[in-house]
Structure formats: structure tokens, C-alpha cells
Enzyme design. Sequence first.
Site, PDB file in Angstrom:
ATOM      1  N   ASN A 179      -6.770  -1.466  14.455  1.00  0.00           N
ATOM      2  CA  ASN A 179      -8.217  -1.555  14.217  1.00  0.00           C
ATOM      3  C   ASN A 179      -8.573  -2.779  13.368  1.00  0.00           C
ATOM      4  O   ASN A 179      -9.688  -2.904  12.889  1.00  0.00           O
ATOM      5  CB  ASN A 179      -8.741  -0.268  13.558  1.00  0.00           C
ATOM      6  CG  ASN A 179      -8.167  -0.044  12.163  1.00  0.00           C
ATOM      7  OD1 ASN A 179      -7.412  -0.877  11.654  1.00  0.00           O
ATOM      8  ND2 ASN A 179      -8.523   1.064  11.542  1.00  0.00           N
TER       9      ASN A 179
ATOM     10  N   ASP B 147       0.830  -1.214   0.000  1.00  0.00           N
ATOM     11  CA  ASP B 147       0.000   0.000   0.000  1.00  0.00           C
ATOM     12  C   ASP B 147       0.861   1.259   0.000  1.00  0.00           C
ATOM     13  O   ASP B 147       2.082   1.198   0.144  1.00  0.00           O
ATOM     14  CB  ASP B 147      -0.991  -0.016   1.184  1.00  0.00           C
ATOM     15  CG  ASP B 147      -0.326  -0.388   2.510  1.00  0.00           C
ATOM     16  OD1 ASP B 147       0.916  -0.450   2.574  1.00  0.00           O
ATOM     17  OD2 ASP B 147      -1.049  -0.608   3.496  1.00  0.00           O
TER      18      ASP B 147
END
Length: 247
Positions: free
Chosen positions: A134, A67
Site C-alpha cells: 500500500n 518498527d
Amino acid sequence: MKIFIEKNYELLSSKAVLRFKKILESKKVKNIAFPTGNTPKLFYRKLVELYKKGKIDFSKISGFLIDEYYPMKKDSKDSFNYYISNNFFALVNLKEKYSLNGSNLDFISECRSYKELIEKKGGLDMAILGIGENGHIGFNEPGSELNSRVRLVELKNTTLDLNRAKYEAGPIPRYALTMGIYEIFRAKRIMLLASGKSKSERVWDFLNGPISRDLPVSVLRLHPDIEVIIDKEAAVLIEDKIMNLIN
Ligand code: PGA
């Protein structure tokens, strides 16, 4: 699923190197997705040390960065391109290195090209991953479609708050380009790394919680060839239960 619990971050990184080296020597992997973040830093340092000693060879391997922030200049010190180049890609003899370019204004074609490149190369043989606090994998944030592809994503405040501390210049970008959960899940093998107490709840959820797009990492529980390497702090909530899982 194989789960290794190592005493600390140092031993976790050594274990990851050992397993990775074995996998490389099996010659069954060519296309490998590599992560950024704090977790793999020592893993990369140890790989580079091994390489310098002539004990590991990447000449048949194509590396794919998972990413990148968007927008982001490739050579900015905050870019994941800069991180992966300086921690790994430029320090070893990889055959090919690929990454998403966060400075391409046409992000749609950037994502399409990366998706098509991965397909043209025959898909990923392996993905090495960290876990976000998360539960994200790559920048696939909670709520990501499980069949999501390479795309532009908006980052959650939880991710921005955590990553801001590592960010040097200006305001941190709210967007990123990432391989999708589809590309990651289709990798023939997965190596998942987690270190520290801050990851312990996500590790617990990964192993025990529902498989849901609210916790992108949870889908990896269905992967047929995944090994999980964590340290004791990350395992603190599961240590008792893990024996049940293995036996
Ligand atoms: P970290 O990041 O290794 O810095 O904890 C992991 C991630 O966000 O995927």
C-alpha cells in the site's frame, strides 16, 4: 536517484549486498536503519555469509530496527525484534543494536526515547527500506504526515491482511511503533528494495505518481541520495520509461 533493475530476487539481493558493502567500506556510515519483511531476507542471509567468511565488518555500525508491532513481546516469534535478531543483528558483529520495545506499556515514552536516541547518535546515516503493497515505509501507512516522528500507529486493513499470513500466534496486533517519515527521510542515504509483481504498481507510483501522504514512499523521490534496487517483476510497469529517467 540511482535505479538498478536486476533479473530476479537472487540478483537483487546480491546487488544490494554489493552496494551496501561498498557503502560500509567508504566508512561514511555509522547509524543504519534496518527493515524486516520478506524482501530483505536474502540480503541478510548473504550479509551473514560474507561476515562468516570475514569479508565484511560491522564493528563500527549501530543498527536501528525501523518498527515493531504493538503490543508485542520482544522474544515472541512474531516480533520484528525476533526477526531482526535471528536474521541479522545476533549473527554479525554490530557495535550496537537498537529497537523499539513493543512491550513497554508506556508507548509515549518508548517512542520519545527512540526519537531522542536517534537524535543523540547524530541521526541516521542510512536507511534500508522495503515498500509495502500500500506504499508504506516502515509502518508509516498511507495518510501519515510527511513530518511524522517515531510514534504509535494504527495499521491499515491492507497491511493486516498481508501480514496475517506471516503471523503465527493469536490475532495480529492492530497497532505498531515506527520511526516516522521524518527520521527516515533525514537519513543521509536511502536504499529502497522491491521484489515481485505485487510491488510493480507501487514502484510505478513511486516514480511517476504525485508526491503525497497517500503514498508515503513517494516522498523518497525528493531524497538527495537514494538508490532503488528492484527486480524485473517489480519493474514490469516502468521498464520502458526508466531509460528516459536515466538519460
Ligand atoms: P515485504 O514487506 O518485504 O514483506 O513485502 C515490505 C513492507 O511491508 O515494508
